[in-house]
Design a protein around this motif. Structure first.
Motif, PDB file in Angstrom:
ATOM      1  N   GLY A 101      58.600  26.385   6.325  1.00 31.88           N
ATOM      2  CA  GLY A 101      58.412  26.190   7.760  1.00 31.88           C
ATOM      3  C   GLY A 101      57.015  26.607   8.167  1.00 31.88           C
ATOM      4  N   PRO A 102      56.279  25.777   8.924  1.00 33.41           N
ATOM      5  CA  PRO A 102      54.927  26.162   9.355  1.00 33.41           C
ATOM      6  C   PRO A 102      54.971  27.249  10.418  1.00 33.41           C
ATOM      7  CG  PRO A 102      55.578  24.120  10.399  1.00 33.41           C
ATOM      8  CD  PRO A 102      56.684  24.461   9.446  1.00 33.41           C
ATOM      9  N   ARG A 103      53.982  28.120  10.415  1.00 31.89           N
ATOM     10  CA  ARG A 103      53.877  29.158  11.435  1.00 31.89           C
ATOM     11  C   ARG A 103      52.472  29.741  11.417  1.00 31.89           C
ATOM     12  NH1 ARG A 103      57.918  33.815  10.477  1.00 31.89           N
ATOM     13  NH2 ARG A 103      59.317  32.051  10.466  1.00 31.89           N
ATOM     14  N   GLU A 104      52.151  30.520  12.460  1.00 30.26           N
ATOM     15  CA  GLU A 104      50.876  31.217  12.533  1.00 30.26           C
ATOM     16  C   GLU A 104      51.126  32.719  12.369  1.00 30.26           C
ATOM     17  OE1 GLU A 104      48.885  30.322  16.164  1.00 30.26           O
ATOM     18  OE2 GLU A 104      47.996  28.483  15.386  1.00 30.26           O
ATOM     19  N   SER A 114      53.090  41.627  15.340  1.00 30.76           N
ATOM     20  CA  SER A 114      54.235  41.331  14.487  1.00 30.76           C
ATOM     21  C   SER A 114      54.923  40.088  15.024  1.00 30.76           C
ATOM     22  CB  SER A 114      55.200  42.522  14.463  1.00 30.76           C
ATOM     23  OG  SER A 114      56.306  42.258  13.608  1.00 30.76           O
ATOM     24  N   PHE A 115      55.944  39.623  14.312  1.00 30.09           N
ATOM     25  CA  PHE A 115      56.700  38.462  14.769  1.00 30.09           C
ATOM     26  C   PHE A 115      57.772  38.901  15.754  1.00 30.09           C
ATOM     27  CE2 PHE A 115      55.411  36.684  10.518  1.00 30.09           C
ATOM     28  CZ  PHE A 115      54.542  35.741  11.042  1.00 30.09           C
ATOM     29  N   GLY A 162      61.706  31.022  14.562  1.00 29.21           N
ATOM     30  CA  GLY A 162      62.442  29.809  14.267  1.00 29.21           C
ATOM     31  C   GLY A 162      61.971  29.252  12.946  1.00 29.21           C
ATOM     32  N   VAL A 163      62.611  28.180  12.502  1.00 26.27           N
ATOM     33  CA  VAL A 163      62.235  27.589  11.231  1.00 26.27           C
ATOM     34  C   VAL A 163      60.824  27.018  11.289  1.00 26.27           C
ATOM     35  CG1 VAL A 163      62.756  25.716   9.627  1.00 26.27           C
ATOM     36  CG2 VAL A 163      64.602  27.099  10.554  1.00 26.27           C
ATOM     37  N   HIS A 164      60.460  26.452  12.426  1.00 24.73           N
ATOM     38  CA  HIS A 164      59.174  25.758  12.528  1.00 24.73           C
ATOM     39  C   HIS A 164      58.111  26.530  13.298  1.00 24.73           C
ATOM     40  CE1 HIS A 164      60.940  22.251  10.683  1.00 24.73           C
ATOM     41  NE2 HIS A 164      61.922  22.258  11.563  1.00 24.73           N
ATOM     42  N   SER A 165      58.412  27.692  13.821  1.00 24.61           N
ATOM     43  CA  SER A 165      57.411  28.487  14.536  1.00 24.61           C
ATOM     44  C   SER A 165      57.919  29.911  14.690  1.00 24.61           C
ATOM     45  CB  SER A 165      57.108  27.888  15.917  1.00 24.61           C
ATOM     46  OG  SER A 165      58.269  27.905  16.729  1.00 24.61           O
ATOM     47  N   ALA A 166      56.990  30.803  14.996  1.00 22.42           N
ATOM     48  CA  ALA A 166      57.339  32.207  15.214  1.00 22.42           C
ATOM     49  C   ALA A 166      56.447  32.762  16.307  1.00 22.42           C
ATOM     50  CB  ALA A 166      57.187  33.020  13.927  1.00 22.42           C
ATOM     51  N   GLU A 167      57.002  33.619  17.122  1.00 20.90           N
ATOM     52  CA  GLU A 167      56.274  34.234  18.224  1.00 20.90           C
ATOM     53  C   GLU A 167      55.523  35.459  17.709  1.00 20.90           C
ATOM     54  OE1 GLU A 167      57.594  35.130  22.746  1.00 20.90           O
ATOM     55  OE2 GLU A 167      58.694  36.211  21.201  1.00 20.90           O
ATOM     56  N   VAL A 168      54.200  35.504  17.913  1.00 19.12           N
ATOM     57  CA  VAL A 168      53.381  36.640  17.501  1.00 19.12           C
ATOM     58  C   VAL A 168      53.193  37.549  18.718  1.00 19.12           C
ATOM     59  CG1 VAL A 168      51.190  37.391  16.521  1.00 19.12           C
ATOM     60  CG2 VAL A 168      52.214  35.232  15.787  1.00 19.12           C
ATOM     61  N   VAL A 169      53.621  38.792  18.617  1.00 15.09           N
ATOM     62  CA  VAL A 169      53.544  39.730  19.734  1.00 15.09           C
ATOM     63  C   VAL A 169      52.794  40.980  19.295  1.00 15.09           C
ATOM     64  CG1 VAL A 169      55.665  38.894  20.785  1.00 15.09           C
ATOM     65  CG2 VAL A 169      55.791  40.749  19.142  1.00 15.09           C
ATOM     66  N   GLY A 170      52.075  41.589  20.224  1.00  7.66           N
ATOM     67  CA  GLY A 170      51.356  42.822  19.946  1.00  7.66           C
ATOM     68  C   GLY A 170      52.293  44.009  19.886  1.00  7.66           C
ATOM     69  N   VAL A 171      52.009  44.936  18.983  1.00  2.84           N
ATOM     70  CA  VAL A 171      52.864  46.112  18.830  1.00  2.84           C
ATOM     71  C   VAL A 171      52.135  47.415  19.158  1.00  2.84           C
ATOM     72  CG1 VAL A 171      54.359  45.003  17.136  1.00  2.84           C
ATOM     73  CG2 VAL A 171      52.340  46.252  16.352  1.00  2.84           C
TER      74      VAL A 171
END
Length: 594
Positions: free
Chosen positions: A176-179, A197-198, A202-211
């Motif tokens: 699955g593609p992601r950044e 972090s994530f 999802g299979v085709h994307s992921a949410e990148v959030v600051g920690v």
């Protein structure tokens, strides 16, 4: 509908009697019937045309009204209709003040499995364990042979690893593609950037959030599509930051310190050009936080912002600044330094015996606790608290780091006279190195309050006045004298007229009852060049011990000061400051006559 006969019998008979042609009657009736049919068809067609016109008119009115509504509303990013909440994968870059990348995104892939599609689960598990040594082969076999229809194998993989998985050739292994967030400089400025972090995946994307760090402080801004992908510009200079961290790390090891921190700040704008805390970490592989023990033992702990310490004699300049501003003393005023000084059952001592009196300037130069205590006694506790409050020493710093609110200074609930005396030389109030840097900058920049920031500023806002320009100039001269002939003599850097103040404070015991006898926080707060300060540098070492001599030495003059001087020596040219060497006497010239 009743239809009229084409050849009515009565009219036919009547026509025959009159000698008329009966066929004319039929033709006439056919003509009338056709005319009636035509008229009915025309009326029906006209009704349909009218109805169609009304429909078109309503459609045009609807479209026109919608266009008017759209034209009168604010533009918004179009969103694709989908079930559930969409995952925002994009995230803006973070750059330094020169536009160099500190944090960016990297397109990568995730690896997941659908066991029901796998041809040979046992072989796939074995091959995956060889590619990814951190995976458990036995557990993979159990997962692949179970009833699960979906499972994550790796959340992110490199292109090389992706190719190796491709070569396994099992249709049940999917990508699955992601950044992912990438920090190309590794551990440099780790405590400022914090990490990401994530979030939702999802299979085709992921949410990148600051920690942590600015990644978390500006999480919403970095993910906002309305910014058009514009990067977040920090006040840090990557070159200076790297230099500070290198020197600080070497100094920490050389002085056998447990930890170290350094803050380099512009005295006029409050921009933090470098902020380092050691030990550090690589935000690309951010470690897990400590769940027990001393938080400062974790590499995630930001000593510059979160660490609150008694900063020792670096506080003495505050007492002298306030006393001069109140007109109680001037640089040549003689102050009693005969010791020890008694206050009830308490004794205040100096590191050395400085005789019965010292001038106010020499109280700072020689770092006399007794002399500073007498000055603070003349100021009084209430006015002392007001001045420290104005310097920002009682509140968390407002720097744009999510950890800043946790670095709240520690102050006693009550403020008796003994607290007034001890606080004057840095015991009784604990603050962070960033607090100290901000206070020093406010005193030496002409006397106006500055607010520290980690963001690049286009203009300087003048803060409230704390001391007069004359007092500020006198303080700069005193700090210069500390380096020239006082406790910070190792801080001299030729060409940069360094000024500063040392501070050595005993570390409190974990239970809060008393202090360690052989553990200190050594701090050097410096300015350069002292005649017209551009920057303030605060270096603090946790439990340093200098062991080159016959006796171990822990004071800041032997530990923190040499580290600070080396940082200035390397960083000042990079900051664009040209050395101003003192002129030397002209060589004598002898004229020779033939």
């Amino acid at each position: 509908m009743t239809r009229i006969p084409l050849r009515p019998l009565a009219r036919i008979l009547s026509a025959r009697e009159k000698g008329e042609n009966p066929d004319a009657i039929e033709r006439e009736n056919i003509r009338l019937r056709h005319e009636a049919m035509r008229d009915k068809a025309r009326i029906r067609a006209e009704g349909r045309l009218l109805l169609l016109g009304v429909a078109f008119l309503a459609a045009f009115i609807t479209v026109g009204a919608r266009m008017g509504v759209l034209a009168s509303t604010e533009p918004a990013e179009p969103q694709t209709a989908a079930t559930g909440a969409s995952i925002i994968a994009q995230r803006a870059d973070i750059i330094d003040r020169q536009g160099r990348i500190l944090a960016t995104n990297l397109v990568t892939h995730s690896l997941y499995a659908q066991p029901q599609l796998m041809v040979d689960p046992a072989r796939a598990a074995s091959e995956l364990a060889a590619i990814f040594p951190d995976l458990d082969e036995a557990r993979l076999k159990d997962d692949f042979s179970g009833k699960r229809k979906f499972l994550w194998v790796k959340k992110k993989i490199s292109p090389e690893q992706m190719q190796l998985v491709h070569e396994i050739g099992d249709p049940g292994l999917l990508f699955g593609p992601r950044e992912m967030r990438l920090y190309p400089n590794g551990a440099i400025a780790a405590h400022v950037l914090g990490g990401a972090s994530f979030g939702r995946e999802g299979v085709h994307s992921a949410e990148v959030v600051g920690v942590a760090g600015v990644e978390k402080t500006f999480d919403g801004w970095l993910r906002d599509p309305a910014n058009g992908g514009a990067p977040l510009a920090l006040s840090l200079d990557l070159t200076i930051q790297s230099t500070v961290e290198d020197v600080l790390y070497g100094g920490m090891k050389l002085m056998n310190a447990k930890g170290a921190t350094a803050v380099l700040m512009d005295v006029h704008s409050g921009e933090v050009v470098a902020l380092a805390s050691l030990p550090d970490f690589d935000p690309n592989t951010r470690p897990a936080p400590l769940l027990k023990g001393d938080p400062s033992d974790s590499p995630l702990f930001n000593r510059a912002v979160q660490g609150v310490y008694e900063l020792g004699s670096t506080f003495k300049i505050f007492a002298v600044a306030q006393a001069m501003e109140l007109g109680l003393v001037n640089p040549t005023t003689m102050v009693e330094t005969k010791g020890p000084m008694f206050w009830g059952k308490f004794k205040i001592r100096d590191f050395h015996n400085y005789g019965p009196q010292l001038s106010v300037t020499d109280v700072i130069v020689k770092s006399s606790n007794i002399g500073t205590a007498h000055i603070a006694q003349a100021i009084g506790g209430e006015r002392q608290q007001q001045f420290l409050q104005a310097l920002g020493m009682f509140d968390p710093t407002s720097i744009e780091l999510v950890e800043a609110p946790t670095g709240k200074p520690l102050r006693p609930a009550k403020w008796p006279e003994i607290t007034t005396l001890t606080v004057s030389y840095g015991h009784g109030v604990a603050a962070s190195p960033l607090h100290l840097a901000s206070a020093y900058a406010s005193l030496v920049n002409g006397g106006t309050r500055i607010t520290p920031t980690i963001l690049k500023r286009d203009k300087v806002e003048t803060g409230a006045r704390l001391v007069s320009e004359a007092t500020s100039a006198t303080l700069r001269d005193m700090l210069r004298q500390v380096v020239v002939r006082g406790t910070a003599s190792f801080g001299e850097v030729p060409g940069y007229a360094v000024g500063g103040k040392t501070g050595t404070a005993d570390k409190p015991l974990p239970n809060g009852k008393g202090y360690h006898k052989d553990k200190v926080i050594a701090t050097f707060a410096s300015i350069f060049p002292s005649n017209d300060p551009k920057y303030v540098l605060v270096v603090s070492l946790d439990e340093p011990v200098e062991t080159s001599g016959t006796e171990p030495r822990r004071t800041a003059g032997w530990t923190a000061v040499p580290v600070g001087a080396e940082i200035i020596r390397r960083a000042a040219p990079l900051l664009g400051l040209r050395p101003e060497l003192e002129p030397v006497a002209e060589a004598g010239v002898i004229r020779v006559r033939n």
